[in-house]
Write a protein that holds these residues in place. Sequence first.
Motif, mmCIF file in Angstrom:
data_model
loop_
_atom_site.group_PDB
_atom_site.id
_atom_site.type_symbol
_atom_site.label_atom_id
_atom_site.label_comp_id
_atom_site.label_asym_id
_atom_site.label_seq_id
_atom_site.Cartn_x
_atom_site.Cartn_y
_atom_site.Cartn_z
ATOM 1 N N GLY A 131 1.085 -3.858 0.260
ATOM 2 C CA GLY A 131 0.686 -2.905 -0.790
ATOM 3 C C GLY A 131 0.151 -1.618 -0.198
ATOM 4 N N VAL A 132 -0.736 -1.728 0.774
ATOM 5 C CA VAL A 132 -1.321 -0.530 1.395
ATOM 6 C C VAL A 132 -0.224 0.307 2.050
ATOM 7 C CG1 VAL A 132 -2.854 0.293 3.225
ATOM 8 C CG2 VAL A 132 -3.586 -1.562 1.734
ATOM 9 N N ALA A 133 0.742 -0.355 2.682
ATOM 10 C CA ALA A 133 1.836 0.383 3.316
ATOM 11 C C ALA A 133 2.617 1.184 2.276
ATOM 12 C CB ALA A 133 2.761 -0.578 4.053
ATOM 13 N N TYR A 134 2.901 0.570 1.131
ATOM 14 C CA TYR A 134 3.626 1.298 0.075
ATOM 15 C C TYR A 134 2.810 2.466 -0.466
ATOM 16 C CZ TYR A 134 7.737 -1.658 -0.399
ATOM 17 O OH TYR A 134 8.934 -2.289 -0.179
ATOM 18 N N ILE A 135 1.496 2.224 -0.646
ATOM 19 C CA ILE A 135 0.635 3.294 -1.174
ATOM 20 C C ILE A 135 0.627 4.476 -0.212
ATOM 21 C CG2 ILE A 135 -1.756 3.918 -1.701
ATOM 22 C CD1 ILE A 135 -2.125 0.939 -2.574
ATOM 23 N N LEU A 136 0.463 4.164 1.074
ATOM 24 C CA LEU A 136 0.352 5.214 2.094
ATOM 25 C C LEU A 136 1.654 6.003 2.194
ATOM 26 C CD1 LEU A 136 -1.946 5.942 3.973
ATOM 27 C CD2 LEU A 136 -0.900 4.513 5.722
ATOM 28 N N GLY A 138 4.660 -9.829 8.950
ATOM 29 C CA GLY A 138 5.712 -8.947 8.447
ATOM 30 C C GLY A 138 5.129 -7.721 7.763
ATOM 31 N N SER A 139 4.110 -7.936 6.935
ATOM 32 C CA SER A 139 3.472 -6.830 6.225
ATOM 33 C C SER A 139 2.726 -5.920 7.189
ATOM 34 C CB SER A 139 2.487 -7.358 5.192
ATOM 35 O OG SER A 139 3.170 -8.048 4.203
ATOM 36 N N LEU A 140 2.082 -6.503 8.182
ATOM 37 C CA LEU A 140 1.355 -5.681 9.149
ATOM 38 C C LEU A 140 2.328 -4.822 9.953
ATOM 39 C CD1 LEU A 140 -1.439 -8.075 10.453
ATOM 40 C CD2 LEU A 140 -1.592 -6.242 8.780
ATOM 41 N N LEU A 141 3.504 -5.368 10.189
ATOM 42 C CA LEU A 141 4.535 -4.610 10.883
ATOM 43 C C LEU A 141 4.898 -3.361 10.068
ATOM 44 C CD1 LEU A 141 7.016 -6.583 12.831
ATOM 45 C CD2 LEU A 141 8.008 -4.740 11.577
ATOM 46 N N ALA A 142 5.106 -3.561 8.768
ATOM 47 C CA ALA A 142 5.418 -2.428 7.897
ATOM 48 C C ALA A 142 4.248 -1.453 7.871
ATOM 49 C CB ALA A 142 5.717 -2.930 6.490
ATOM 50 N N ALA A 163 -5.783 -0.783 13.864
ATOM 51 C CA ALA A 163 -6.052 -1.056 12.449
ATOM 52 C C ALA A 163 -5.497 -2.422 12.064
ATOM 53 C CB ALA A 163 -5.433 0.041 11.578
ATOM 54 N N CYS A 164 -4.301 -2.734 12.533
ATOM 55 C CA CYS A 164 -3.723 -4.064 12.262
ATOM 56 C C CYS A 164 -4.600 -5.156 12.879
ATOM 57 C CB CYS A 164 -2.313 -4.161 12.835
ATOM 58 S SG CYS A 164 -1.119 -3.218 11.889
ATOM 59 N N GLY A 165 -5.062 -4.895 14.115
ATOM 60 C CA GLY A 165 -5.953 -5.851 14.760
ATOM 61 C C GLY A 165 -7.191 -6.105 13.918
ATOM 62 N N GLY A 166 -7.678 -5.040 13.271
ATOM 63 C CA GLY A 166 -8.841 -5.173 12.387
ATOM 64 C C GLY A 166 -8.547 -6.119 11.233
ATOM 65 N N VAL A 167 -7.343 -5.991 10.664
ATOM 66 C CA VAL A 167 -6.957 -6.893 9.578
ATOM 67 C C VAL A 167 -6.938 -8.335 10.097
ATOM 68 C CG1 VAL A 167 -5.134 -7.504 7.955
ATOM 69 C CG2 VAL A 167 -5.626 -5.106 8.422
ATOM 70 N N GLY A 168 -6.395 -8.506 11.318
ATOM 71 C CA GLY A 168 -6.368 -9.844 11.911
ATOM 72 C C GLY A 168 -7.768 -10.396 12.118
ATOM 73 N N GLY A 169 -8.680 -9.524 12.550
ATOM 74 C CA GLY A 169 -10.072 -9.928 12.730
ATOM 75 C C GLY A 169 -10.683 -10.386 11.420
ATOM 76 N N PHE A 170 -10.365 -9.626 10.353
ATOM 77 C CA PHE A 170 -10.867 -10.008 9.028
ATOM 78 C C PHE A 170 -10.330 -11.386 8.637
ATOM 79 C CE2 PHE A 170 -10.330 -10.073 4.398
ATOM 80 C CZ PHE A 170 -11.648 -9.892 4.016
ATOM 81 N N SER A 171 -9.028 -11.588 8.825
ATOM 82 C CA SER A 171 -8.442 -12.913 8.520
ATOM 83 C C SER A 171 -9.154 -13.999 9.308
ATOM 84 C CB SER A 171 -6.951 -12.943 8.882
ATOM 85 O OG SER A 171 -6.239 -11.986 8.175
ATOM 86 N N GLY A 172 -9.347 -13.730 10.605
ATOM 87 C CA GLY A 172 -9.991 -14.718 11.468
ATOM 88 C C GLY A 172 -11.381 -15.071 10.984
ATOM 89 N N SER A 189 1.949 -0.932 10.039
ATOM 90 C CA SER A 189 1.804 -0.219 11.301
ATOM 91 C C SER A 189 2.867 0.867 11.450
ATOM 92 C CB SER A 189 1.881 -1.218 12.453
ATOM 93 O OG SER A 189 2.199 -0.576 13.646
ATOM 94 N N SER A 190 4.096 0.586 11.023
ATOM 95 C CA SER A 190 5.144 1.611 11.129
ATOM 96 C C SER A 190 4.800 2.797 10.223
ATOM 97 C CB SER A 190 6.503 1.020 10.757
ATOM 98 O OG SER A 190 6.692 0.996 9.360
ATOM 99 N N VAL A 191 4.312 2.493 9.029
ATOM 100 C CA VAL A 191 3.956 3.567 8.100
ATOM 101 C C VAL A 191 2.735 4.330 8.608
ATOM 102 C CG1 VAL A 191 3.009 4.024 5.807
ATOM 103 C CG2 VAL A 191 4.959 2.485 6.069
ATOM 104 N N LEU A 192 1.714 3.590 9.027
ATOM 105 C CA LEU A 192 0.466 4.226 9.435
ATOM 106 C C LEU A 192 0.696 5.119 10.656
ATOM 107 C CD1 LEU A 192 -2.501 4.487 8.802
ATOM 108 C CD2 LEU A 192 -2.947 2.476 10.219
ATOM 109 N N SER A 193 1.455 4.634 11.630
ATOM 110 C CA SER A 193 1.654 5.450 12.831
ATOM 111 C C SER A 193 2.454 6.708 12.499
ATOM 112 C CB SER A 193 2.344 4.627 13.925
ATOM 113 O OG SER A 193 3.560 4.100 13.451
ATOM 114 N N SER A 194 3.517 6.565 11.722
ATOM 115 C CA SER A 194 4.312 7.770 11.420
ATOM 116 C C SER A 194 3.552 8.700 10.473
ATOM 117 C CB SER A 194 5.672 7.376 10.846
ATOM 118 O OG SER A 194 5.521 6.460 9.801
#
Lengths: 504, 440
Positions: free
Chosen positions: B258-263, B188-192, B226-235, B194-199
């Motif tokens: 948090g990063v989405a809100y900051i951005l 859910g957070s990655l979705l947010a 970038a989201c995939g990178g976060v997933g890689g980190f989790s993995g 990604s929407s923020v980062l792309s726009s």
Amino acid sequence: MSSEISPKPSGGVPLLRMRGITKSFPGVQALRGVDLTLMPGEVLALLGENGAGKSTLMKVLGGAHRADGGSLEIDGLPVDFGSPEDSRAAGVALIYQEFNLVPGLTAVENLFLGRERTRAGLIRRADERRDAAAIFSRLGAQIDLDVPCSRLTTAQQQLVEIGKALAFQARILVMDEPTAALTSHEVERLFEIIRELRRQGIGIVYISHRLDEIFSIADRLTVLRDGVHVGERKVDQITRREMIELMVGRELKDEYPARSVALGEPRLEVSGLRRGRAVQGVSFSVRRGEILALTGLVGSGRTETVRLIFGAEPRDAGEIRLDGRRLEIRDPRDAIAAGIGLLTEDRKLQGLVLGHSVRENFGLPSLNLWSRSGFVQETRERQEFGRHTSSLQVKISGPEQRAGHLSGGNQQKIVLAKWLARDCDVLIFDEPTRGIDVGARFEIYLLMNQLVAQGKSIVMISSELPEVLGMADRILVMHAGKITGEIAEARSATQEQIMQLAVA
Amino acid sequence: MKQSLQRFLADYGMLFVLGALCAFFSVVTYSEQSPGGESGARQLAREIRTSSGSPPAVLIAVRDHPEDLLFARTLEETLKASGAKIFTVTGEPKDARDALVRRVADGVPLDVVACSPATAGWLVFADLKKDFPALAGTRVLTPSRYKWPNFLKSENLLNIANQIAVIAIVAVGMTMVIVTGGIDLSVGSLLALSSVLSSWLIREIGGGPGASALSMILCCIVAIVACGGVGGFSGLMITRCGIPPFIVTLAMMLVGSGVAYILAKGQSIYQIPDSFVWLGRGADLLGLPNAVVLMLVLYAVAHVLMSRMRLGRYLYAVGGNREAARLSGVPVERVLLFAYVVSALLAGLGGVIMASQLKSGSATYGNMYELYVIAAVVVGGTSLSGGEGKILGTLIGAFTIAVIQNGMNLTNVESYSQKVVLGLVILAAVLLDRVRQRVR
């Protein structure tokens, strides 16, 4: 069965009498009118191959299954168990191979789990502790009452299970393969406890595949075959051979099939293998066509050694060569790619994905050979599956049957099939016949002989000394992480010789 | 045959629940339809063409209203193709009367007056023969009324698919993760994010509202990767450090949000070109929304991967018994890494689609989506303990949830009660599945 003796070994009312028990499952008639009598203060061995109906019979006794027909009497009074609670209330306790202990709770907490001594909703810990101590002293056992059960040894955990049974005044105790995970010293201790329970008038149904144990602990034995009661004898009136013949239903020529295979040049060479305290510098080699037995007490480092060879655990030091070539083994994938297969000692936890089909289990190590650009060639997989399972005579309803639904022997054959399909040069068998009945055992021995005849090499770990003596060409004995002795001519060795090296 | 049918029922039994729900809502929303707009126009055009021998002269009378205008436009286009003469009048009944008067004055014959469902009731057409004797041969036609469930209208069905597309797409990755015995709470957070980062990238680097298609695509790809990178980190945290997936992805859920809100500085980012909505709102293939097409493609690919490919087998094996899989030579760590990266990439893709649907990016998007996604997977029959589950089951699960929501909207259940009902229905669906499996 003309020599059958009377089901009443002595006078008096039997503690337990099961008469004409029948039970069927969809497609299987598991029990066809089985009788069983247990006297107070008696150890009755219940024998039979896997699938003979022992477990089903005991589940009927334990209230987990309801019999389709037949009757059950305790102290001569008819009973009807609709649930495990009914059975427990009547004084029946079952101790399975897999313990039913909560690992995070202490022995005391486990002992009174579900029957806590309480006052005003609070647990009376002091009372529980006192009662627990009394029970364990009755068993002559010393158990640390304050540590979680997960920190107790297997033998101690088993004592907690027995204690649990005593805590609710069980008078009928069923023990399923109680010695499977015990060292020989612990087995002796367990037998003393069983004898003590017998003196106290408790009746014990003892299930085991280890026939030697039957002679040292049981008074009488009942044999089942294909859901039918085929015999009942006093233990002092039967030979080991007769016992096996009763179980398998045919005359037995040899427990261990003979072979004559010429040994070739060294194939697997291991030198200076080390890991922590478990393995402290192990070196040996196996020749082409050879069965090498690795034996010793549980905890002597046998399993750890082969796990290092297979890459299941990282090693601190040591070199592994196959056909003279040095192998870089960092994980099991490397070992498998080099042609080494490991049949783990624990099929259920390490050997099989129990919830998946036998076909999927079978294909797992070979998928990288049987796929093209990432796609599994399922036709090929099915062909290989059919070929190997029919040559091993695995009893399955079809390739999609779940591995968890098979008997121990058939599970082991599936594990074997999966390594045979991978065409490994070196096969490591860790306790290949543990929990497997006599008939399937013999088939596995035959298969081992065939494999070495094809020029493969086998390293076999076994705690059963007759098996070691009967099957191996050469024996290595381990103690405390080191090889303490080698017996070059296994066929002429004795159990005493091995034991001396094992405890050295 | 019997066996494969049994297996199908075992794997996709939830299909019956979905079917039952659809049937229920169809019955409940069964009502009279007076088709306007595009579908009404097509129906009427067919009637006019079959009933008149030679190319007819047609007067189309509609209100100045979007649905009527669409009706008129579609009718014009379809009839002109068959050579009809078309006059269109837009506005009030008075305008229609004036048009008729002019037609009669010019002496032009008029075969048909085509009305939308709204204008068919106008008095001017009811009294046509009395007021204009010259038009005695003129027929007044309107799309015929019929009874049909609102639920089963094609617009509504497409709407359901479009509404669930994002959740369904993210659920593909979640199914893989759950099959391996893990969980991914960060989607859910990655979705947010990604929407923020792309726009944000489109606004800051792509050139804002004047951004080109290529730059928009690049910005979206960067956000997804970038989201995939976060997933890689989790993995990596899960495989290398042995931290439970629940904890790792819970942490990433907080970090991502948090990063989405900051951005976004707490606001929504809307300075993006109009053409950006193509992905989320466009419908180029057979009238199917692009997001739905993308969803179907992803499910097809994932189904093949899970059922036919080696990697799919490995995913199930790792979830079924990790140690046995490892000792059979399965590259357990790589398989787990793959699952978490795919899950995160698809969450990123979901974010881009959502930004496109709503033509903006915001850190509030995707709130609670991880739970809806997990619900879709579980309703679809995948076991949370790993090793079992089917990707198409998840699609069924997602649609089950969407149908329940949509059906309640159609039957005017207000949104707070909807939540209560949805929760209970999810529970009931899974319970039903359990009972069915035990019976088997």
